[in-house]
Scaffold this active site. Structure first.
Site, mmCIF file in Angstrom:
data_model
loop_
_atom_site.group_PDB
_atom_site.id
_atom_site.type_symbol
_atom_site.label_atom_id
_atom_site.label_comp_id
_atom_site.label_asym_id
_atom_site.label_seq_id
_atom_site.Cartn_x
_atom_site.Cartn_y
_atom_site.Cartn_z
ATOM 1 N N SER A 51 55.736 44.286 -12.328
ATOM 2 C CA SER A 51 54.880 44.692 -11.211
ATOM 3 C C SER A 51 53.412 44.366 -11.485
ATOM 4 O O SER A 51 52.958 44.439 -12.630
ATOM 5 C CB SER A 51 55.013 46.206 -10.998
ATOM 6 O OG SER A 51 54.025 46.682 -10.102
ATOM 7 N N GLN A 63 55.806 40.146 -9.785
ATOM 8 C CA GLN A 63 55.619 40.648 -8.424
ATOM 9 C C GLN A 63 54.132 40.738 -8.109
ATOM 10 O O GLN A 63 53.355 41.289 -8.878
ATOM 11 C CB GLN A 63 56.280 42.024 -8.290
ATOM 12 C CG GLN A 63 56.033 42.730 -6.969
ATOM 13 C CD GLN A 63 54.787 43.586 -6.993
ATOM 14 O OE1 GLN A 63 54.357 44.043 -8.056
ATOM 15 N NE2 GLN A 63 54.181 43.781 -5.851
ATOM 16 N N TYR A 100 50.950 41.794 -5.526
ATOM 17 C CA TYR A 100 50.342 42.471 -4.380
ATOM 18 C C TYR A 100 49.110 41.663 -4.001
ATOM 19 O O TYR A 100 48.370 41.220 -4.878
ATOM 20 C CB TYR A 100 49.888 43.889 -4.750
ATOM 21 C CG TYR A 100 50.997 44.900 -4.801
ATOM 22 C CD1 TYR A 100 51.867 45.060 -3.720
ATOM 23 C CD2 TYR A 100 51.172 45.723 -5.912
ATOM 24 C CE1 TYR A 100 52.886 46.002 -3.770
ATOM 25 C CE2 TYR A 100 52.189 46.666 -5.963
ATOM 26 C CZ TYR A 100 53.043 46.794 -4.883
ATOM 27 O OH TYR A 100 54.044 47.731 -4.926
ATOM 28 N N THR A 133 55.273 41.140 -2.423
ATOM 29 C CA THR A 133 55.599 42.367 -1.695
ATOM 30 C C THR A 133 54.829 42.404 -0.381
ATOM 31 O O THR A 133 53.610 42.271 -0.363
ATOM 32 C CB THR A 133 55.286 43.607 -2.542
ATOM 33 O OG1 THR A 133 56.135 43.587 -3.703
ATOM 34 C CG2 THR A 133 55.559 44.887 -1.777
ATOM 35 N N LYS A 185 59.535 40.249 -0.543
ATOM 36 C CA LYS A 185 60.141 41.579 -0.699
ATOM 37 C C LYS A 185 59.604 42.539 0.372
ATOM 38 O O LYS A 185 58.395 42.643 0.545
ATOM 39 C CB LYS A 185 59.795 42.118 -2.094
ATOM 40 C CG LYS A 185 60.317 43.520 -2.392
ATOM 41 C CD LYS A 185 59.946 43.920 -3.817
ATOM 42 C CE LYS A 185 60.494 45.273 -4.209
ATOM 43 N NZ LYS A 185 59.738 46.383 -3.599
ATOM 44 N N HIS A 224 61.094 49.626 0.134
ATOM 45 C CA HIS A 224 60.268 50.091 -0.986
ATOM 46 C C HIS A 224 60.848 51.376 -1.597
ATOM 47 O O HIS A 224 60.116 52.284 -1.995
ATOM 48 C CB HIS A 224 58.817 50.335 -0.514
ATOM 49 C CG HIS A 224 57.785 49.936 -1.531
ATOM 50 N ND1 HIS A 224 57.137 48.727 -1.500
ATOM 51 C CD2 HIS A 224 57.284 50.579 -2.611
ATOM 52 C CE1 HIS A 224 56.281 48.654 -2.509
ATOM 53 N NE2 HIS A 224 56.362 49.770 -3.203
#
Length: 377
Positions: A107, A128, A130, A156, A252, A276
């Site tokens: 993450s 991942q 953001y 995401t 995602k 989520h």
């Protein structure tokens, strides 16, 4: 503690070993938690067909996710603050996943950095992303993931604003934890956790602190999120991200057929049907309820994966039967990590593998790649 046979057993053990604020962080949903509960409950409603008198020798769960060989169709989800369930948590989970032959997804909001995880693994892991308002920071994150040899980028889409999770607000969640009497008491009752934490220097958000502008100390996920997560994120942003990245791209957070169809124009390699973990829009459908609709909407034009509510190998089998080419586990591996570090993550994966294998055989199938809706009652 008796013998660990289920993910629920690991959850009980994690609850005893991890301070309440961090256990609750992993275990909470948004608002009333109705979607979090639905994710699990809707799996239980799906029934399997028991088949007999078929050859069950030479079974295999091996398959591929976005063109990469996996020992079973399961990846470790990107979960924030994993290194607060157990010291160096992301590094331990990545090592366990690598040994098991399944992908680990790091993450953006991890405690251990991209570079930390790369230093203890030999096979590529996934990262991942953001999207923040600070585009230089985003580009830098993508470049760091490339430099670390990450083989897929998971973007995401469903966290432009943060869903309210009551437990986190009541607990005063932060990383590293605050030193109020309540927090000190929570930690003092978890001495092994504290000892492990004292031995590591990784106690804040490793991908952000020292990398983002003017961030030398970041304790609150929510303050950074409120300031930095970009509410203007749109489909056209995927183009520059894909260009900068240049590798496998997974989207995602798709929970609607219209969004699934819109994703087809982005050139993504896969989409993840996800809410989520019930942590964003409370009152939304469960992932598994939407999975067959989304599979039907996109056909074979993009690989469909799913997460949310998987607590057993049977759940994975059901998701595959409904058309998922891969699944992701978040809470099950976090419970394992909290319960027993790296070995606990391996235990979680073993529980899922064994249950999937036996259930698949009893449904009359030998290869996971042959599993389809015909095994559902």
């Amino acid at each position: 503690m008796g013998k660990i046979l289920t993910i629920a057993d690991l959850k009980k053990q994690a609850e005893r070993r991890v301070p309440k604020m961090f256990f609750d962080y992993a275990d909470s949903g948004a608002w009333t938690e109705s979607t979090y509960r639905a994710n699990e409950e809707d799996f239980a409603r799906i029934k399997l067909r028991q088949r007999v008198m078929v050859d069950m020798t030479d079974r295999s769960l091996a398959t591929e996710m976005v063109g990469q060989k996996v020992s079973m169709p399961v990846a470790l989800s990107p979960t924030g603050m994993t290194g607060m369930q157990h010291a160096d948590g992301e590094m331990l989970a990545a090592k366990a996943a690598e040994e098991f032959g399944v992908p680990f997804t790091l993450s953006t909001m991890s405690i251990c950095s991209i570079e930390d995880v790369a230093s203890v693994t030999s096979k590529p892991f996934w990262f991942q992303l953001y999207v923040m308002k600070d585009r230089d920071f985003v580009n830098n994150l993508i470049d760091r993931a490339k430099a670390a040899g990450c083989s897929a980028l998971v973007l995401t889409l469903d966290l432009q604003v943060l869903g309210q999770r009551h437990k986190d607000l009541r607990n005063g969640l932060s990383a590293p934890p605050k030193f109020t009497p309540k927090h000190i008491w929570q930690m003092a009752t978890r001495p092994k956790w504290c000892l492990d934490m004292l031995r590591t220097k990784r106690r804040s958000f490793g991908n952000i602190v020292g990398h983002a502008k003017n961030v030398s100390d970041l304790s609150s996920l929510s303050s950074w999120t409120a300031e930095q997560f970009d509410p203007r994120l749109s489909w056209k942003d995927i183009e520059w991200i894909k260009q900068r990245w240049g590798g496998k791209l997974i989207l995602k957070g798709i929970l609607d057929e219209e969004d699934a169809r819109a994703s087809l124009d982005t050139g993504a390699d896969a989409i993840i049907v996800s809410n989520h973990g019930g942590r964003q829009l409370d009152g939304a459908h469960s992932s598994v309820a939407m999975l067959p609709k989304i599979v039907d909407a996109v056909g074979d034009r993009v690989e469909v994966h799913m997460d949310g509510g998987i607590r057993s190998g049977q759940d994975v089998l059901k998701a595959v039967a409904l058309g998922a080419k891969g699944t992701y586990i978040g809470r099950p591996f976090l419970y394992g990590l909290g319960a027993d570090g790296k070995q606990g993550v391996t235990t979680a994966l073993e529980i899922i593998r064994k249950e999937m294998d036996i259930s698949m055989a009893l449904c009359g199938k030998r290869l996971i790649t042959d599993v389809d809706r015909s095994i559902l009652a």
